[in-house]
Each structure stands twice: as structure tokens, then as C-alpha cells.
Design an enzyme around this catalytic site. Structure first.
Site, PDB file in Angstrom:
ATOM      1  N   GLY A   1     -15.319  47.092 -17.488  1.00 59.80           N
ATOM      2  CA  GLY A   1     -16.208  47.826 -18.490  1.00 59.80           C
ATOM      3  C   GLY A   1     -17.489  48.418 -17.833  1.00 59.80           C
TER       4      GLY A   1
ATOM      5  N   ASN B   1     -13.597  35.324 -31.609  1.00 57.54           N
ATOM      6  CA  ASN B   1     -12.645  35.389 -30.441  1.00 57.54           C
ATOM      7  C   ASN B   1     -13.447  35.099 -29.163  1.00 57.54           C
ATOM      8  OD1 ASN B   1     -10.536  35.950 -28.919  1.00 57.54           O
ATOM      9  ND2 ASN B   1     -10.974  38.187 -29.173  1.00 57.54           N
TER      10      ASN B   1
ATOM     11  N   GLY C   1     -15.349  39.461 -31.928  1.00 58.12           N
ATOM     12  CA  GLY C   1     -14.219  39.635 -33.062  1.00 58.12           C
ATOM     13  C   GLY C   1     -14.093  38.461 -33.914  1.00 58.12           C
TER      14      GLY C   1
ATOM     15  N   TYR D   1     -48.192  38.841  18.664  1.00 56.04           N
ATOM     16  CA  TYR D   1     -47.845  40.212  18.482  1.00 56.04           C
ATOM     17  C   TYR D   1     -48.704  41.141  19.158  1.00 56.04           C
ATOM     18  CZ  TYR D   1     -46.390  44.430  16.244  1.00 56.04           C
ATOM     19  OH  TYR D   1     -45.906  45.961  15.917  1.00 56.04           O
TER      20      TYR D   1
ATOM     21  N   ASP E   1     -17.284  38.450 -18.362  1.00 59.11           N
ATOM     22  CA  ASP E   1     -18.734  38.407 -18.783  1.00 59.11           C
ATOM     23  C   ASP E   1     -18.953  37.127 -19.379  1.00 59.11           C
ATOM     24  OD1 ASP E   1     -17.231  38.865 -21.185  1.00 59.11           O
ATOM     25  OD2 ASP E   1     -18.907  40.456 -21.537  1.00 59.11           O
TER      26      ASP E   1
ATOM     27  N   SER F   1     -60.727  23.612  16.964  1.00 60.94           N
ATOM     28  CA  SER F   1     -60.935  24.442  16.075  1.00 60.94           C
ATOM     29  C   SER F   1     -61.151  25.937  16.390  1.00 60.94           C
ATOM     30  CB  SER F   1     -62.075  24.113  15.211  1.00 60.94           C
ATOM     31  OG  SER F   1     -61.895  22.754  14.556  1.00 60.94           O
TER      32      SER F   1
ATOM     33  N   ALA G   1     -12.890  43.281 -15.656  1.00 60.35           N
ATOM     34  CA  ALA G   1     -14.370  43.356 -15.311  1.00 60.35           C
ATOM     35  C   ALA G   1     -14.455  45.040 -15.033  1.00 60.35           C
ATOM     36  CB  ALA G   1     -14.581  42.630 -14.173  1.00 60.35           C
TER      37      ALA G   1
ATOM     38  N   ARG H   1     -24.249  48.382 -22.331  1.00 61.45           N
ATOM     39  CA  ARG H   1     -25.461  47.089 -23.092  1.00 61.45           C
ATOM     40  C   ARG H   1     -26.350  46.818 -22.306  1.00 61.45           C
ATOM     41  NH1 ARG H   1     -21.106  44.746 -27.186  1.00 61.45           N
ATOM     42  NH2 ARG H   1     -19.797  45.038 -25.529  1.00 61.45           N
TER      43      ARG H   1
HETATM   44  C1  UD1 Z   1     -14.506  41.449 -26.776  1.00 61.53           C
HETATM   45  C2  UD1 Z   1     -13.706  41.096 -27.543  1.00 61.53           C
HETATM   46  C3  UD1 Z   1     -13.889  40.300 -28.789  1.00 61.53           C
HETATM   47  C4  UD1 Z   1     -14.549  39.305 -28.250  1.00 61.53           C
HETATM   48  C5  UD1 Z   1     -15.571  39.144 -27.048  1.00 61.53           C
HETATM   49  C6  UD1 Z   1     -15.902  37.789 -26.631  1.00 61.53           C
HETATM   50  C7  UD1 Z   1     -11.878  43.229 -27.567  1.00 61.53           C
HETATM   51  C8  UD1 Z   1     -11.677  44.576 -28.251  1.00 61.53           C
HETATM   52  N1  UD1 Z   1     -13.061  42.422 -28.024  1.00 61.53           N
HETATM   53  O1  UD1 Z   1     -15.452  42.165 -27.136  1.00 61.53           O
HETATM   54  O2  UD1 Z   1     -12.956  40.099 -29.870  1.00 61.53           O
HETATM   55  O3  UD1 Z   1     -15.097  38.353 -29.384  1.00 61.53           O
HETATM   56  O4  UD1 Z   1     -14.825  40.028 -26.122  1.00 61.53           O
HETATM   57  O5  UD1 Z   1     -16.807  38.018 -25.512  1.00 61.53           O
HETATM   58  O6  UD1 Z   1     -11.326  42.773 -26.739  1.00 61.53           O
HETATM   59  N2  UD1 Z   1     -13.310  45.608 -19.791  1.00 61.53           N
HETATM   60  C9  UD1 Z   1     -12.519  46.383 -18.966  1.00 61.53           C
HETATM   61  N3  UD1 Z   1     -12.211  47.507 -19.269  1.00 61.53           N
HETATM   62  C10 UD1 Z   1     -12.366  48.351 -20.664  1.00 61.53           C
HETATM   63  C11 UD1 Z   1     -13.332  47.793 -21.426  1.00 61.53           C
HETATM   64  C12 UD1 Z   1     -13.838  46.312 -21.114  1.00 61.53           C
HETATM   65  O7  UD1 Z   1     -12.262  45.875 -18.122  1.00 61.53           O
HETATM   66  O8  UD1 Z   1     -11.918  49.340 -20.695  1.00 61.53           O
HETATM   67  C13 UD1 Z   1     -13.814  44.258 -19.694  1.00 61.53           C
HETATM   68  C14 UD1 Z   1     -15.189  44.272 -19.747  1.00 61.53           C
HETATM   69  O9  UD1 Z   1     -15.803  44.456 -18.369  1.00 61.53           O
HETATM   70  C15 UD1 Z   1     -15.523  42.883 -20.319  1.00 61.53           C
HETATM   71  C16 UD1 Z   1     -14.422  42.627 -20.949  1.00 61.53           C
HETATM   72  O10 UD1 Z   1     -13.420  43.440 -20.863  1.00 61.53           O
HETATM   73  O11 UD1 Z   1     -15.339  41.903 -19.022  1.00 61.53           O
HETATM   74  C17 UD1 Z   1     -14.559  42.596 -22.584  1.00 61.53           C
HETATM   75  O12 UD1 Z   1     -15.239  43.799 -22.800  1.00 61.53           O
HETATM   76  P1  UD1 Z   1     -16.447  43.918 -23.731  1.00 61.53           P
HETATM   77  O13 UD1 Z   1     -16.917  45.399 -23.762  1.00 61.53           O
HETATM   78  O14 UD1 Z   1     -17.664  43.202 -23.329  1.00 61.53           O
HETATM   79  O15 UD1 Z   1     -15.816  43.339 -24.955  1.00 61.53           O
HETATM   80  P2  UD1 Z   1     -16.917  42.940 -26.372  1.00 61.53           P
HETATM   81  O16 UD1 Z   1     -17.197  43.918 -27.157  1.00 61.53           O
HETATM   82  O17 UD1 Z   1     -17.726  41.784 -25.957  1.00 61.53           O
HETATM   83 CA    CA Z   2     -18.334  40.912 -23.894  1.00 58.61          CA
END
Ligand code: UD1
Ligand code: CA
Length: 522
Positions: A12, A187, A157, A403, A120, A422, A10, A16
Site C-alpha cells: 500500500g 475487521n 471495515g 587528533y 501495518d 589536574s 505491504a 495517510r
Molecule cells: C483494511 C480493511 C479493513 C480493516 C482494516 C484493518 C480492506 C479493503 N479493508 O483497511 O476492513 O478493518 O484493514 O486494519 O481490506 N495493501 C497492499 N496493496 C494495496 C492496498 C493495500 O498491499 O493495493 C496493503 C497495505 O500496505 C496494508 C494492507 O494492505 O498493509 C491494508 O491496507 P490499508 O490501506 O491499510 O487498509 P485499511 O484501510 O486499513
Molecule cells: Ca490499515
């Protein structure tokens, strides 16, 4: 599988989402996204459901959440429910797992397997996680994963399989060839991985040449190249759907709401129009209650059985007893005992407590007040910081003036059986005695003794009144002036004004209360 730990990614940036708020703190049906991931793991704890994959696991699955250094709010919200590992820089999902190595190693006893999931994917269920654990425990592969069929796989993926149907790699969209892009098996980012194998091979993950990030998905190809048959569990796309932007957040909200409404309907609640009904998962509703359209019920709300709620009611954090009716009204932190009627167009604010059989009609507002059993308050009234007794009749347009410009609101007490004419104004603090009556338009700025009729501005006593039963009570003539005239044109105010002049001698001779304010007194 000896011992399990869970890792939630979590950290990331959630770019977006285009938000100042971390992605996993965005709310889905009233709860932050991360809450759902934690709940799914908690629900997969052996014993929480009957299943064998967690055998050897005693107690809850320890959870580590990988968070960014700026995640103070997240850590404060979920403190106590999980441990946190900080990923200093967001270099990708493989780097996020690496950032948790020390925290996972500090767990005692050390886990043999780690369940990895993204923060997420809030629609994931504990059952699907258990299916993954079962598949992992029945296989010699160091890695197992959940996949889903996506008619439109954009953003996910792709799962690449060989001619035998075995998983050979996961290719991210950015790296996929046109042939790989049309693959619809995607994935989920949810894996069960052997800890020893993970720490041996994770450092071998290379920076992705296109994005510059370290991708956790690369581990899948490594395991396949080592000759492992990677077990996969197929889940509904809805369950593994990742929330990357606010369009997906709204889609997930709709799916989650539908799940909640279906659970309610199957438990015996009628929803006239589920499409216009919004109910949080935390809300409890009893059997044979009907929820009419355009109604929102949220927070810690319980509603009894045989109620009719709506149309167009908004209720949050309120307790509602059996057989209540709430039509087109707004309730916040309110308590309704049984057989209470509210609305249309009433507003119950925090601390409103309506005892059984209370009837509130149009445009009533109640705040921090107790309204006793059987009391009627039909039209345009406000009771704030008041204690109202049983079987009180509150005439149209009556209000408490609680008040006076100082911070502490002033209390009004209206005792059992009182009849409020009333347009009565209660200049608090003030008490209206048991069975007393005010004439229409009375301005009550000092206490009214029990069984007394007061009229005027400021209201002053005009006579004592007695009922047949010997109780002090307003005379029929005066009482009629205070009734809630349902009939149009009932002009009770003039009747009272006429009477007050006749009776001024009585109030002069035998004052029934001492004036407490200077304003307007004779
Ligand atoms: C990722 C998968 C993808 C899959 C999809 C499913 C990878 C490279 N790709 O893509 O194959 O189909 O999820 O929803 O794994 N996060 C971190 N640190 C980082 C980057 C991400 O903690 O440096 C966390 C994010 O907060 C998130 C999770 O990892 O909760 C997934 O990252 P996100 O960027 O959402 O990956 P997707 O592009 O959705
Ligand atoms: Ca994601």
C-alpha cells in the site's frame, strides 16, 4: 489443514502517513513495522509454541510479502526472512493477494491454506494467530477471520452479522450505511483462507464503486452467500490495531512500550516511573536493578543485576555488568564491567571499556579507550584512543590530545598506578610509565618513564622518587599536587612550579627521556 503459508500485504502507498518512507519501514520501539508481522508468523510456527493446528507442517511457515515496485529498501532489510511478490499497481487488498499467486504457487510443497495479514498491525501476537488457525482447522468454512470490538470503529471495515449471528459481510466505512457505521465489531484484515477456494473466487471480486479498489473483504460476503458459517476469533482491539497515520503509530508505540516494561517489572526489574522510562524490546536487564525516571535504553543493551540506572540516563548498544551505577549520563556502544560508577553528566562514546570498579565522575568523556580496574576519573576529563592501566588517578581537567589533523587518531598509554595531575594534557602518541606522576598543568609531549614526576610545559623530568615499598613513586609533596583536590582552593599548580625550578639541574644533568618534539623545549 495440510500445509500453511503466510502472506503479508505491504504494498500500500501508506498515503495517510504523509511520508517518503514506506509505511511498514516506520519504526515502532526501534523496529520496522513489518518486522512485527514477520515475528508474529514466526512465533506461530508449530514447535515455536505447543499447539496442534499446524500439525503436518514441518519447519517454519513460508512467508510471502507483497511489496510495491519501489520497495528496494524493504527488500534489502528483510531479504532472507521472506519471499517478495511485486504488486505493480496499488489497486487494493484483493489485487495485492492476486499479485502473490505465482509466488505462493511456486512454494514446495504447495500450501493448502494461506494466512493473510496486513503489514501495518504490529501488536498482533502469535497466540492470536494460533487461535485463528485452530478455528479454521475445526471448521468446514474456506475462510476464517479475526475481529475485534472497537468502541470507536472509525476507519475499520464493519462486520455485518445476520439474525443468527453468522457473519454475512464486511462493509468498508466508505460503503457503510448509517446503521452499519454504528457497528462496533471490526475487521482485523487477518484471515486464514483455503488456497483452492481463494484462487477460484478472488478473480470474481469487483472494483469497489466508491474507491475504485478491489477489496479483499468482499470474499467474506461470497463465502457467506455460499452458505458457509464463517468462524471468527475475537481479539483485543489493541492487537489488531492498524497503523494508518502517525497518531496511530504513537498510540501503538505507547502500548508496545507498556508491554515491554511490564515484562521487565514482572521479571524483577524496578522501574520507578514507567511513564518516563523508554526501553526497547531487545534490552535485557538483570534482577533487582532499578531504573530511575527519564531514562532511555535501546538497541542491543544488556544490564546486569543490582544496578542503578538514571535518573536521566540514555544508553544504547552497551554492555553493563552487575552492581553498576549510571547517573544522568549518555552511553553509546560502551562496556562497563562490574561495580563501575558513571556520572552524573558523563558521556561514554563507542569503544569505551571501563573495567571493574572504575569510577567516572562529572563531565567525563571516554571514547575508544580501555580504562583499567579501579581507576578514578572524577572531574572534567577526556580519554580518547587511550589505554589506561589499573588504579590510575586522573586529576580534574586532564585530557588526551589525540587528533593532530591527520586521519589516524594518536594513542595514549597510561600505565598502572600512575597519578595524573589536574589539567594534564597528553599530546599523543605518548606513554606515561607505571607509577609515574604529572604535576598539575603538565603538557606531556614525550614519554614519561616509570616512577617519575614530570611538571611544566612541556613537561620535563625533575627527579626520581621512591616509595617505602621500594617502588618508584612520586614524593608525598609532589603527589599532593596531583591529587584530585576535593577541598576548594587546593592550589597544587603553584607548588609544582616552585619545585620545578629547584629541580631543573637534575633534568639538565640526567635527562630521563629524550625530547621528541621541537616545540617549547629548552
Ligand atoms: C483494511 C480493511 C479493513 C480493516 C482494516 C484493518 C480492506 C479493503 N479493508 O483497511 O476492513 O478493518 O484493514 O486494519 O481490506 N495493501 C497492499 N496493496 C494495496 C492496498 C493495500 O498491499 O493495493 C496493503 C497495505 O500496505 C496494508 C494492507 O494492505 O498493509 C491494508 O491496507 P490499508 O490501506 O491499510 O487498509 P485499511 O484501510 O486499513
Ligand atoms: Ca490499515
Amino acid at each position: 489443514m495440510r500445509k500453511l503459508a503466510a502472506l503479508v500485504l505491504a504494498a500500500g502507498k501508506g498515503t495517510r502517513m504523509r511520508s517518503r518512507l514506506p509505511k511498514v519501514l516506520h519504526s515502532l520501539v526501534g523496529r520496522p513495522l513489518l518486522d512485527y508481522a514477520l515475528a508474529a508468523i514466526e512465533g506461530a510456527t508449530p514447535g515455536a509454541q505447543t499447539s496442534e493446528p499446524g500439525e503436518g507442517q514441518d519447519g517454519p511457515i513460508p512467508i510471502v510479502v507483497v511489496a510495491s515496485p519501489e520497495s528496494h529498501a524493504m527488500r534489502a532489510t528483510f531479504d532472507g526472512r521472506c519471499r517478495f511478490a511485486i504488486q505493480p499497481e496499488q489497486l487494493g487488498t484483493a489485487d495485492a493477494v492476486l499479485a502473490a499467486q505465482a509466488t505462493l504457487a511456486s512454494l514446495s510443497p504447495a500450501p493448502s491454506h494461506v494466512l493473510i495479514l496486513p503489514g501495518d498491525a504490529p501488536l498482533l501476537t502469535a497466540q492470536t494467530l494460533l487461535a485463528l488457525l485452530t478455528a479454521a482447522s475445526q471448521s468446514a468454512s474456506p475462510l476464517a477471520l479475526i475481529t475485534a470490538q472497537a468502541p470507536n470503529p472509525t476507519g475499520y471495515g464493519r462486520v455485518v452479522r445476520d439474525q443468527q449471528g453468522q457473519v454475512s459481510a464486511i462493509i468498508e466505512e466508505k460503503n457503510a450505511s448509517p446503521q452499519q457505521r454504528v457497528i462496533t465489531e471490526v475487521n482485523s484484515s487477518i484471515y486464514c483462507i483455503s488456497v483452492d477456494w481463494l484462487w477460484e473466487y478472488l478473480p470474481h471480486v469487483q472494483r469497489n464503486p466508491v474507491s475504485g479498489e478491489y477489496y479483499l473483504v468482499d470474499l467474506v460476503e461470497m463465502a457467506a452467500r455460499q452458505g458457509h458459517a464463517i468462524p471468527t476469533v475475537s481479539a483485543a482491539l489493541e492487537e489488531v490495531m492498524g497503523i494508518n497515520d502517525r497518531v496511530q503509530l504513537a498510540e501503538a508505540e505507547q502500548i508496545m512500550r507498556r508491554r515491554i516494561l511490564e515484562r521487565l517489572m514482572l521479571s524483577g526489574v524496578t522501574l520507578t516511573d514507567p511513564a518516563s522510562t523508554f526501553i526497547d524490546a531487545s534490552v535485557q536487564i538483570g534482577q533487582d536493578t532499578v531504573i530511575q525516571p527519564f531514562t532511555t535504553i535501546s538497541g542491543q543493551t544488556t544490564i546486569g543485576s543490582d544496578c542503578v540506572i538514571g535518573p536521566q540516563s540514555v544508553i544504547s548498544d552497551s554492555q553493563i555488568g552487575d552492581n553498576c551505577v549510571v547517573i544522568g549520563s549518555w552511553l553509546e556502544e560502551a562496556t562497563l564491567e562490574a561495580r563501575v560508577h558513571v556520572g552524573p553528566m558523563s558521556h561514554l562514546r563507542p569503544g569505551a571499556h571501563l573495567a571493574s570498579g572504575v569510577h567516572l565522575g562529572n563531565y567525563a568523556e571516554v571514547k575508544k579507550s580501555f580504562i583499567g580496574a579501579g581507576t578514578q576519573m572524577h572531574h572534567f576529563s577526556y580519554m580518547g584512543d587511550a589505554t589506561v592501566g589499573e588504579n590510575v588517578n586522573i586529576g580534574a581537567g586532564s585530557i588526551t590530545c589525540n587528533y593532530d589533523g591527520t586521519p589516524i587518531k594518536k594513542q595514549t598509554m597510561i600505565e598502572d598506578g600512575a597519578s595524573v595531575g589536574s589539567d594534564t594534557l597528553f599530546i599523543a602518541p605518548v606513554r606515561m610509565g607505571r607509577g609515574a606522576t604529572t604535576g598539575a598543568g603538565a603538557v606531556v609531549n614525550h614519554d614519561v618513564p616509570p616512577g617519575t614526576l614530570v611538571v611544566g610545559m612541556p613537561a620535563r623530568a625533575i627527579r626520581r622518587v621512591h616509595t617505602k615499598e621500594g617502588e618508584t613513586r612520586a614524593t608525598p609533596h609532589a603527589a599532593s599536587a596531583t591529587e584530585q583536590s576535593e577541598e576548594p582552593g587546593g592550589n597544587s599548580a603553584s607548588a609544582n612550579l616552585r619545585e620545578s625550578s629547584d629541580a631543573s639541574a637534575l633534568s639538565q644533568a640526567a635527562p630521563l627521556s629524550t625530547p621528541k618534539r621541537g616545540e617549547g623545549e629548552e
